[in-house]
Design a protein around this motif. Sequence first.
Motif, PDB file in Angstrom:
ATOM      1  N   GLU A 128       0.837  -1.203   0.000  1.00  0.00           N
ATOM      2  CA  GLU A 128       0.000   0.000   0.000  1.00  0.00           C
ATOM      3  C   GLU A 128       0.866   1.244   0.000  1.00  0.00           C
ATOM      4  O   GLU A 128       0.641   2.202  -0.754  1.00  0.00           O
ATOM      5  CB  GLU A 128      -0.885   0.001   1.235  1.00  0.00           C
ATOM      6  CG  GLU A 128      -2.251  -0.565   0.963  1.00  0.00           C
ATOM      7  CD  GLU A 128      -3.111  -0.639   2.210  1.00  0.00           C
ATOM      8  OE1 GLU A 128      -2.726  -0.062   3.240  1.00  0.00           O
ATOM      9  OE2 GLU A 128      -4.162  -1.310   2.151  1.00  0.00           O
ATOM     10  N   GLN A 129       1.890   1.186   0.891  1.00  0.00           N
ATOM     11  CA  GLN A 129       2.817   2.322   0.988  1.00  0.00           C
ATOM     12  C   GLN A 129       3.489   2.563  -0.354  1.00  0.00           C
ATOM     13  O   GLN A 129       3.569   3.694  -0.834  1.00  0.00           O
ATOM     14  CB  GLN A 129       3.902   2.015   2.057  1.00  0.00           C
ATOM     15  CG  GLN A 129       3.413   2.131   3.483  1.00  0.00           C
ATOM     16  CD  GLN A 129       3.021   3.566   3.815  1.00  0.00           C
ATOM     17  OE1 GLN A 129       3.648   4.523   3.332  1.00  0.00           O
ATOM     18  NE2 GLN A 129       1.970   3.730   4.586  1.00  0.00           N
ATOM     19  N   TYR A 154       1.069   3.885  -2.886  1.00  0.00           N
ATOM     20  CA  TYR A 154       0.759   5.287  -2.594  1.00  0.00           C
ATOM     21  C   TYR A 154       1.915   6.196  -3.012  1.00  0.00           C
ATOM     22  O   TYR A 154       1.737   7.163  -3.759  1.00  0.00           O
ATOM     23  CB  TYR A 154       0.464   5.451  -1.103  1.00  0.00           C
ATOM     24  CG  TYR A 154       0.205   6.880  -0.717  1.00  0.00           C
ATOM     25  CD1 TYR A 154      -1.015   7.489  -1.041  1.00  0.00           C
ATOM     26  CD2 TYR A 154       1.188   7.636  -0.070  1.00  0.00           C
ATOM     27  CE1 TYR A 154      -1.239   8.803  -0.723  1.00  0.00           C
ATOM     28  CE2 TYR A 154       0.961   8.953   0.252  1.00  0.00           C
ATOM     29  CZ  TYR A 154      -0.265   9.538  -0.074  1.00  0.00           C
ATOM     30  OH  TYR A 154      -0.475  10.844   0.230  1.00  0.00           O
ATOM     31  N   HIS A 202       1.719   8.653  -6.029  1.00  0.00           N
ATOM     32  CA  HIS A 202       1.788  10.066  -5.643  1.00  0.00           C
ATOM     33  C   HIS A 202       2.977  10.745  -6.308  1.00  0.00           C
ATOM     34  O   HIS A 202       2.851  11.822  -6.908  1.00  0.00           O
ATOM     35  CB  HIS A 202       1.899  10.150  -4.119  1.00  0.00           C
ATOM     36  CG  HIS A 202       1.859  11.562  -3.633  1.00  0.00           C
ATOM     37  ND1 HIS A 202       2.996  12.294  -3.412  1.00  0.00           N
ATOM     38  CD2 HIS A 202       0.810  12.383  -3.367  1.00  0.00           C
ATOM     39  CE1 HIS A 202       2.657  13.511  -3.017  1.00  0.00           C
ATOM     40  NE2 HIS A 202       1.332  13.583  -2.979  1.00  0.00           N
ATOM     41  N   LEU A 212      -4.012   5.418  -6.628  1.00  0.00           N
ATOM     42  CA  LEU A 212      -3.888   6.244  -5.418  1.00  0.00           C
ATOM     43  C   LEU A 212      -5.142   6.075  -4.545  1.00  0.00           C
ATOM     44  O   LEU A 212      -5.049   5.913  -3.323  1.00  0.00           O
ATOM     45  CB  LEU A 212      -3.741   7.710  -5.837  1.00  0.00           C
ATOM     46  CG  LEU A 212      -2.949   8.563  -4.871  1.00  0.00           C
ATOM     47  CD1 LEU A 212      -1.499   8.115  -4.813  1.00  0.00           C
ATOM     48  CD2 LEU A 212      -3.001  10.032  -5.308  1.00  0.00           C
ATOM     49  N   GLN A 213      -6.257   6.087  -5.262  1.00  0.00           N
ATOM     50  CA  GLN A 213      -7.533   5.903  -4.553  1.00  0.00           C
ATOM     51  C   GLN A 213      -7.552   4.534  -3.846  1.00  0.00           C
ATOM     52  O   GLN A 213      -7.944   4.424  -2.690  1.00  0.00           O
ATOM     53  CB  GLN A 213      -8.632   5.936  -5.612  1.00  0.00           C
ATOM     54  CG  GLN A 213      -9.974   6.291  -5.065  1.00  0.00           C
ATOM     55  CD  GLN A 213     -10.988   6.273  -6.197  1.00  0.00           C
ATOM     56  OE1 GLN A 213     -11.228   5.220  -6.798  1.00  0.00           O
ATOM     57  NE2 GLN A 213     -11.536   7.439  -6.515  1.00  0.00           N
ATOM     58  N   SER A 263      -4.989   2.687  -2.855  1.00  0.00           N
ATOM     59  CA  SER A 263      -4.078   2.602  -1.702  1.00  0.00           C
ATOM     60  C   SER A 263      -4.581   3.436  -0.538  1.00  0.00           C
ATOM     61  O   SER A 263      -4.270   3.153   0.608  1.00  0.00           O
ATOM     62  CB  SER A 263      -2.668   3.036  -2.111  1.00  0.00           C
ATOM     63  OG  SER A 263      -2.672   4.414  -2.380  1.00  0.00           O
ATOM     64  N   ARG A 264      -5.401   4.461  -0.831  1.00  0.00           N
ATOM     65  CA  ARG A 264      -5.891   5.318   0.262  1.00  0.00           C
ATOM     66  C   ARG A 264      -7.010   4.663   1.071  1.00  0.00           C
ATOM     67  O   ARG A 264      -7.302   5.111   2.178  1.00  0.00           O
ATOM     68  CB  ARG A 264      -6.392   6.651  -0.304  1.00  0.00           C
ATOM     69  CG  ARG A 264      -5.267   7.627  -0.489  1.00  0.00           C
ATOM     70  CD  ARG A 264      -5.745   8.886  -1.154  1.00  0.00           C
ATOM     71  NE  ARG A 264      -4.660   9.832  -1.329  1.00  0.00           N
ATOM     72  CZ  ARG A 264      -4.732  10.842  -2.158  1.00  0.00           C
ATOM     73  NH1 ARG A 264      -5.794  11.013  -2.917  1.00  0.00           N
ATOM     74  NH2 ARG A 264      -3.718  11.669  -2.266  1.00  0.00           N
ATOM     75  N   THR A 281      -5.191   3.339   4.078  1.00  0.00           N
ATOM     76  CA  THR A 281      -4.374   4.280   4.844  1.00  0.00           C
ATOM     77  C   THR A 281      -5.112   5.549   5.231  1.00  0.00           C
ATOM     78  O   THR A 281      -4.847   6.117   6.281  1.00  0.00           O
ATOM     79  CB  THR A 281      -3.121   4.660   4.042  1.00  0.00           C
ATOM     80  OG1 THR A 281      -3.542   5.085   2.750  1.00  0.00           O
ATOM     81  CG2 THR A 281      -2.173   3.473   3.868  1.00  0.00           C
ATOM     82  N   ARG A 282      -6.041   6.007   4.405  1.00  0.00           N
ATOM     83  CA  ARG A 282      -6.701   7.293   4.692  1.00  0.00           C
ATOM     84  C   ARG A 282      -8.130   7.144   5.210  1.00  0.00           C
ATOM     85  O   ARG A 282      -8.855   8.132   5.283  1.00  0.00           O
ATOM     86  CB  ARG A 282      -6.731   8.143   3.411  1.00  0.00           C
ATOM     87  CG  ARG A 282      -5.367   8.507   2.879  1.00  0.00           C
ATOM     88  CD  ARG A 282      -4.751   9.594   3.766  1.00  0.00           C
ATOM     89  NE  ARG A 282      -3.349   9.741   3.458  1.00  0.00           N
ATOM     90  CZ  ARG A 282      -2.883  10.610   2.573  1.00  0.00           C
ATOM     91  NH1 ARG A 282      -3.688  11.383   1.885  1.00  0.00           N
ATOM     92  NH2 ARG A 282      -1.581  10.697   2.357  1.00  0.00           N
ATOM     93  N   GLN A 303     -16.013   6.972   1.970  1.00  0.00           N
ATOM     94  CA  GLN A 303     -15.776   5.695   1.292  1.00  0.00           C
ATOM     95  C   GLN A 303     -17.086   5.104   0.782  1.00  0.00           C
ATOM     96  O   GLN A 303     -17.119   4.496  -0.291  1.00  0.00           O
ATOM     97  CB  GLN A 303     -15.059   4.720   2.237  1.00  0.00           C
ATOM     98  CG  GLN A 303     -13.640   5.171   2.537  1.00  0.00           C
ATOM     99  CD  GLN A 303     -12.804   4.122   3.241  1.00  0.00           C
ATOM    100  OE1 GLN A 303     -13.323   3.161   3.766  1.00  0.00           O
ATOM    101  NE2 GLN A 303     -11.502   4.340   3.243  1.00  0.00           N
TER     102      GLN A 303
END
Length: 573
Positions: A354-355, A358, A362, A412-413, A415-416, A419-420, A465
């Motif tokens: 994921e990191q 991202y 990014h 990005l979406q 992986s977020r 994490t987000r 989400q």
Amino acid sequence: MLHKTQTRLLFILVIAICAVAGGLALFQRAERGRIHRLFLQREQEENATLDKLLELKGASLEMFAVDYTYWDEMVRCIQQKDRSWADENIAEALGTYQAQVAWVYRPDQSLVYSACDEEEESLAGFALSEEALAQLKPDGRFWHFCVQSPAGPVEIRAATVHPSSDPDRKTLPQGYFVVGRLWNDAYVAELARLTGSTMQLGASAAGSSPRAPGERSGIIAMERKLERWDQTPVAVLDAQSVSYAVQEFNRSSTQQFGMLILFAVMTIGLVSVSLVFQVTRPLNLLSRSLKVERVDVIEKLLSNRSEFGQLARLVTRFFEQKGELVKEIAERKLAMAALAAKDEELQRSNTELEQFAYVASHDLQEPLRMVGSYTQLLARRYKGKLDADADEFIAFAVDGVTRMQGLINDLLQYSRVGTRGRAPEPTDSGAVLERALLNLKLALEDNRASVTSDPLPVVLADDRQLEQLFQNLVGNAVKYHGDGPPRVHVSAQRSNGSWMFAIKDNGIGIEPQYYERIFQIFQRLHTRKEYSGTGIGLAVCKKIVERHGGRIWVESTPGKGSTFMFTLSAKGA
Ligand code: ADP
């Protein structure tokens, strides 16, 4: 517990012993009672026999004194001192009446005549003492008492003398006739022979038998006193007879009692031994086996058909099962440890991935944006100024960059999501759908799509989400439409503490073999020319739903439409 069982068994055994002892004591008591009654009866019989015999024997002496004393000749003999008549009649009659001495006295108690059995020499010259003579008084008629002589005790019978015409002895006594019987050894032996007992004449009642009289020996002791006129004992006749019935009864009772004791001891011994072998020992073995956790201790019991054998088999089975269980637990622990290690590893690599996704997406955005702006600048400035190939190449480059930007955005979406994400909270899913539809406004209008929905519930969710979820699913429903304008319907129904949402369309549908695959990242069923897209949209949906603890799946009829379903926790569930 084992200890308790043993104590209980011991207690029961002691009670049994006490009960047996009590029973034996009662038996003994009953036997003693029977012997006692038998002995008393025999004693009474023996005494009656002795009394009768003494009476019978005494009667002849009494008859001697009575029959000779209302007789004119006796009166005359006294008055005339006729010794020859006396010798003829009195001395001669001594033997007949079993008397040894006789005396004739005048009323003034002067001796007229005396006779003595010739065989009893020791009695020769024996005379009644003055004290004894003093008993003979005119107002009396008959006397019966004993006196002591040098030869032994002498039983005396005396009567007053009267003429033949006065058998009732109403006239004054003409004299006194006294007869005596010596209780010598021969007489006592005769009495003994007639009663069938042993007899002895002594000064006191103390018997000289080697065995004490009583119920136990079966010896009946009897005693008769020979008394003077004033009840002073002169001698005591001590008689003993043996009751063979009592003796036999005693013997058989003792024998029976002994046999009963032997039987009781043997029974109790047998019960004790069998208790030890049948109960205590197997119990000890079972207890030891359980304590030291070893089956070989109860090996001998295994073939036993009793309950202990059954218990032993159960214990063996228990140990086997325990062994299996311990092994299984150890294996399971190992497997769980391996699983935990794998899970940890997976989580670590997931987070890393994921990191990486991202960071990669990014950091790629910036140079890509530059490439994008310059290619677009190139296209704008040099379109038609270079040759046709150049125009085509620039167009390819612009398209590639645009696609790459789409891909990176979607990545990005994706992986977020992990994490987000924010903590789920009660969210009005209807309002969230409205926002998603607003985002899709253009696409909906372009495709003349109509989206309807039932009243939607409040659920526990990260609203952004959830918005993304609706947006992706409704977006796909519109994008993969069939020939007619897309019709999409959103509904929700309650099931087991959660809500199940359904987004139903009338699109092209999906073949069943792709139901799983479409939720994987970068998996698409169509080419870019048929439908635009990156193959990330449904993977994002899956990730969002799973992050909320739900499940997502699809049901479809190819050519007719699909229904995407997912579950979310209800508010307060
Ligand atoms: P994308 O739409 O970018 O291709 P998705 O992950 O959203 O990627 O979808 C994966 C694939 O699933 C799509 O390529 C499409 O073939 C199929 N698909 C998704 N939604 C639908 C739908 N509503 N009807 C038919 N097929 C669909």
